[in-house]
Design an enzyme around this catalytic site. Structure first.
Site, mmCIF file in Angstrom:
data_model
loop_
_atom_site.group_PDB
_atom_site.id
_atom_site.type_symbol
_atom_site.label_atom_id
_atom_site.label_comp_id
_atom_site.label_asym_id
_atom_site.label_seq_id
_atom_site.Cartn_x
_atom_site.Cartn_y
_atom_site.Cartn_z
ATOM 1 N N PHE A 4 0.836 -1.198 0.000
ATOM 2 C CA PHE A 4 0.000 0.000 0.000
ATOM 3 C C PHE A 4 0.872 1.250 0.000
ATOM 4 C CE2 PHE A 4 -2.330 -3.425 2.072
ATOM 5 C CZ PHE A 4 -3.512 -3.438 1.345
ATOM 6 N N GLY B 78 -8.772 18.749 -7.569
ATOM 7 C CA GLY B 78 -7.734 19.186 -8.495
ATOM 8 C C GLY B 78 -7.894 18.573 -9.864
ATOM 9 N N CYS C 98 -0.813 3.421 -10.202
ATOM 10 C CA CYS C 98 -1.759 2.510 -9.558
ATOM 11 C C CYS C 98 -3.231 2.851 -9.723
ATOM 12 C CB CYS C 98 -1.423 2.390 -8.078
ATOM 13 S SG CYS C 98 0.034 1.382 -7.830
ATOM 14 N N LEU D 49 -9.106 14.003 -0.199
ATOM 15 C CA LEU D 49 -10.231 14.855 -0.570
ATOM 16 C C LEU D 49 -9.711 16.151 -1.188
ATOM 17 C CD1 LEU D 49 -12.948 14.701 2.262
ATOM 18 C CD2 LEU D 49 -13.026 13.712 -0.025
ATOM 19 N N GLU E 44 4.302 6.403 -3.668
ATOM 20 C CA GLU E 44 5.564 6.923 -4.174
ATOM 21 C C GLU E 44 5.836 8.248 -3.473
ATOM 22 O OE1 GLU E 44 5.956 6.881 -8.421
ATOM 23 O OE2 GLU E 44 5.051 4.906 -8.557
#
Ligand code: UDX
Ligand code: UDX
Length: 429
Positions: free
Chosen positions: A150, A251, A258, A248, A153
């Site tokens: 999980f 943008g 992923c 949240l 990057e």
């Protein structure tokens, strides 16, 4: 423990470095011989904070070995991790050929009991196919397991050391004990599930986070129509602990290696087993639409045309703190603007080298200020922290037109407006 990591790309390399640092003996192998050659010298093929140091330290300790001899690495391993890529095909469907290839190599080389643990993100039915492939070639006993990652990057090492949880998919007591031992130094809660559930957790987590993003972007569209402010709405919304304030940020929508791939894969997988995942299709549609809406905004602020206008793109990577350009929103935006006749200047602190491989006819800059010289519009695509420190007093003097479009609601809109800039964000009043 003795480990073999097959595929030292983004995930495999971080996994190899972290487990070596936990005093295991780790072989990292890959079909890409050039990559292995560089890694042996301690050169990391991409930018990820803290990774180079961790690799150098464990290369010196000889707990980490990089090799192209995949067979030898498999033979000595107690646990074999499959970390090869599972890219999306052109039509969004998943391409599992590399995991199948890895399974074949494993089957041909296991000589004694080993636990084969899948870290690559794969649809929950894949384990059985892999088991069949391995069995076809191998006489030694082996078991399957799943250990989804999980990590994000840009914070991959910290995420690996301090994850929100560890999910282990196992089929026996032995497999469970081996994986618990391997992860014992990590303090997070460990969930032991069956393999299919573990793999579905990974898809569900990414699909849910993608959903949050598309949801807030839809609310941002409403804000624009009625003059509400998405930043205020998000504050009010996210402060409800049942909802939470993470993921949240309105943008340009999600990119990266992923979220897009995994939402498409889950839609495809669901289709195959007879479920039309309409809901997730809509999440993806909203994400694609964000780009078209953004181009509309750009056209509007440029009075209907960008032809022959110089537009400066700040931030190319799919998110800050990485040089990864996979599914970066910048790519779509730049290609569309180029089609409309715009001239593109671009600056990114880390991703320029990778961007050059996929985006042509762009003027790339190694420094920020020269990229804005005589520009008609500043477009912020990736919210690198250094963009908060831009001296807009100086920018004001060098841009041809004082116009800013902020795709991540990252800049101080009040300050910019006070300086005479025309500013637009996403869903910002
Ligand atoms: C991983 C995958 O596990 C993916 O399923 C997950 O969703 C995200 O993380 P990532 O590490 O980002 O993907 O992929 P990439 O950086 O492309 O690395 C894959 C590596 O596997 C490459 O170094 C490639 O050379 C290697 N590889 C590929 C093999 O060693 N053998 C193969 O047959 C194919
Ligand atoms: C993601 C998951 O977070 C991680 O758990 C999984 O293992 C791999 O996929 P990553 O792709 O590295 O990690 O980046 P992430 O920080 O999740 O951001 C993904 C995309 O969503 C970026 O393009 C980012 O800009 C966007 N995003 C994220 C938003 O648009 N709004 C947000 O609020 C958060």
């Amino acid at each position: 423990m003795k480990l073999c990591i097959i595929g030292v790309g983004y995930v495999g390399l971080v996994t190899a470095a972290v487990f070596a640092d936990f005093r295991n003996f780790v072989w990292g192998v890959d079909v890409d011989k050039q990559k292995i050659k560089k890694l042996k010298k301690g050169e990391v093929p991409f930018f990820e904070p803290k990774l180079k140091e961790l690799i150098s330290k464990n290369l010196k300790n000889k707990r980490l070995i990089f090799s192209s001899n995949i067979g030898a690495a498999i033979k000595q391993a107690e646990i074999i991790f499959i970390c090869v890529g599972t890219p999306a095909k052109e039509n969004g469907d998943y391409d599992l050929r590399y995991v199948f290839e890895a399974a074949k190599t494993i089957g041909k080389n296991i000589k004694k009991y080993a636990l084969v643990c899948i870290k690559s993100t794969v649809p929950p039915s894949t384990t059985e196919e892999l088991r069949k492939i391995i069995s076809k070639y191998c006489a030694a006993p082996f078991e399957m397991a799943s250990c989804p990652e999980f990590l994000r990057e840009g914070s991959a090492i910290d995420d690996s050391l301090h994850p929100a949880r560890i999910v282990l998919g196992v089929e026996s007591k032995k497999g469970k004990e081996m994986l618990l031992k391997l992860h014992q130094q990590i303090k997070a809660k460990k969930y032991i599930f069956n393999i299919k559930s573990a793999q579905l957790v990974k898809y569900a987590a990414n699909a849910y986070l993608a959903t949050k993003i598309s949801f807030i972007n839809s609310i941002a569209s409403l804000c624009e129509k009625i003059g509400a402010d998405i930043e205020q709405v998000t504050q009010g919304l996210g402060s409800d602990p049942r909802i939470g304030d993470q993921f949240l940020q309105a943008g340009l929508g999600y990119g990266g290696s992923c979220f897009p791939k995994d939402t498409w894969a889950l839609i495809s997988f669901a289709q195959r087993i007879g479920y039309d995942f309409k809901f997730l299709k809509e999440v993806d549609r909203v994400n694609q639409q964000q780009i078209d809406k953004f181009i509309e905004k750009i056209l509007q602020i440029c009075k209907g045309s960008v032809r022959n206008k110089t537009i400066t793109i700040l931030g190319l990577a799919f998110k800050p703190n990485t040089d990864d350009m996979r599914e970066a929103r910048s790519t779509l935006i730049i290609k569309k603007l180029q089609k409309l006749g715009a001239k593109i200047n671009a600056y990114d602190p880390k991703a320029v080298v990778n961007a050059k491989k996929i985006l042509k006819n762009v003027s790339y800059f190694n420094e920020l200020m020269p990229a804005l010289n005589k520009s008609c519009l500043l477009v912020l695509v990736t919210e690198w922290p250094e963009f908060r420190k831009i001296d807009f007093n100086k920018v004001k003097k060098i841009m041809k037109e004082k116009k800013v479009i902020d795709g991540r609601n990252f800049l101080d809109s009040k300050k910019l407006k006070a300086l005479g800039f025309q500013y637009q964000g996403i869903g910002r009043n």
